[in-house]
Design a protein around this motif. Structure first.
Motif, mmCIF file in Angstrom:
data_model
loop_
_atom_site.group_PDB
_atom_site.id
_atom_site.type_symbol
_atom_site.label_atom_id
_atom_site.label_comp_id
_atom_site.label_asym_id
_atom_site.label_seq_id
_atom_site.Cartn_x
_atom_site.Cartn_y
_atom_site.Cartn_z
ATOM 1 N N LEU A 36 -31.495 -2.580 113.485
ATOM 2 C CA LEU A 36 -32.441 -1.757 112.596
ATOM 3 C C LEU A 36 -31.809 -0.428 111.598
ATOM 4 O O LEU A 36 -32.254 -0.519 110.525
ATOM 5 C CB LEU A 36 -33.450 -1.306 113.439
ATOM 6 N N THR A 37 -30.972 -0.126 112.284
ATOM 7 C CA THR A 37 -30.055 0.927 111.423
ATOM 8 C C THR A 37 -29.581 0.287 110.021
ATOM 9 O O THR A 37 -29.479 0.842 108.976
ATOM 10 C CB THR A 37 -29.001 1.518 112.068
ATOM 11 N N GLU A 38 -28.889 -1.048 109.953
ATOM 12 C CA GLU A 38 -28.427 -1.600 109.045
ATOM 13 C C GLU A 38 -29.573 -1.823 108.067
ATOM 14 O O GLU A 38 -29.375 -1.967 106.753
ATOM 15 C CB GLU A 38 -27.959 -2.959 109.389
ATOM 16 N N ARG A 39 -30.757 -1.737 108.335
ATOM 17 C CA ARG A 39 -32.152 -2.148 107.632
ATOM 18 C C ARG A 39 -32.297 -0.769 107.054
ATOM 19 O O ARG A 39 -33.489 -0.847 106.271
ATOM 20 C CB ARG A 39 -33.063 -3.053 108.195
ATOM 21 N N GLY A 40 -31.788 0.312 107.421
ATOM 22 C CA GLY A 40 -32.122 1.602 107.267
ATOM 23 C C GLY A 40 -33.256 2.342 107.867
ATOM 24 O O GLY A 40 -33.959 3.239 107.375
ATOM 25 N N VAL A 41 -33.786 1.609 109.062
ATOM 26 C CA VAL A 41 -34.761 2.262 109.971
ATOM 27 C C VAL A 41 -34.097 3.311 110.909
ATOM 28 O O VAL A 41 -33.063 2.957 111.400
ATOM 29 C CB VAL A 41 -35.207 0.935 110.740
ATOM 30 N N ARG A 42 -34.868 4.229 111.150
ATOM 31 C CA ARG A 42 -34.579 5.293 111.924
ATOM 32 C C ARG A 42 -34.933 4.753 113.362
ATOM 33 O O ARG A 42 -35.926 4.350 113.495
ATOM 34 C CB ARG A 42 -35.143 6.557 111.821
ATOM 35 N N THR A 43 -34.167 5.202 114.324
ATOM 36 C CA THR A 43 -34.335 4.731 115.937
ATOM 37 C C THR A 43 -34.056 5.774 116.626
ATOM 38 O O THR A 43 -33.343 6.744 116.508
ATOM 39 C CB THR A 43 -33.533 3.569 116.044
ATOM 40 N N ASP A 44 -34.719 5.778 117.849
ATOM 41 C CA ASP A 44 -34.527 6.684 118.968
ATOM 42 C C ASP A 44 -34.873 5.715 120.196
ATOM 43 O O ASP A 44 -35.349 4.760 120.080
ATOM 44 C CB ASP A 44 -35.452 7.770 118.890
#
Length: 165
Positions: A65-73
């Motif tokens: 997800l981070t590689e796609r620019g998505v913020r995660t927690d």
């Protein structure tokens, strides 16, 4: 006897999401992934009560997800009965509070845990997506090895190799 859960590809369901909260159950998913990866469920002196196979799975989701620019927690349920499928009102409120500002909540739990999350988030615009398929129950023998390593060995019906019961 935990439910058998297997990871599923939810990337298409997460298209368009800019932020994803990963909510996980601390019981069945770690057990299942440890057995699927043929790794210990718990190695207390190496990892505490965390299951490396499960933590690696969560991390792989976050990295993709981070590689796609998505913020995660990440959010984990901790209840008096440590099963995501048996939520208290306080846990539902805690998820609701943590989910604010996220486009989606990715649920790493059984069908019941997913229903609990959907119920907790019913008055929000947050999308709830189940990331594990529940495909039966699994029977296993638990053994404890020195020093405090818990191993789960799966037991299937004769002729059911690799399938959930």
């Amino acid at each position: 006897m935990p439910v058998n859960l297997t990871p599923r590809d939810v990337s298409s369901e997460l298209e368009g999401c800019n932020s994803v909260l990963i909510a996980s159950c601390p019981v069945c998913p770690p057990m299942c992934l440890a057995m699927q990866e043929e790794e210990p469920f718990i190695e207390f002196f190496k990892h505490g009560i965390k299951t490396p196979a499960f933590e690696d799975h969560i991390e792989s989701i976050r990295e993709a997800l981070t590689e796609r620019g998505v913020r995660t927690d990440v959010f984990s349920i901790h209840t008096p009965t440590p099963m995501m499928c048996l939520w208290t009102e306080r846990q539902r409120a805690r998820l609701l509070k943590r989910a604010k500002g996220f486009d989606a909540v990715l649920i790493l739990a059984c069908d019941s845990g997913t229903v609990s999350a959907k119920d907790a988030l019913k008055d929000t615009d947050c999308q709830v997506i189940q990331a594990l398929d529940m495909d039966g129950v699994i029977n296993a023998t638990t053994s404890i090895h020195f020093p405090l390593t818990v191993v789960m060995e799966r037991h299937d019906e004769p002729g059911a190799a690799g399938r959930a019961m």
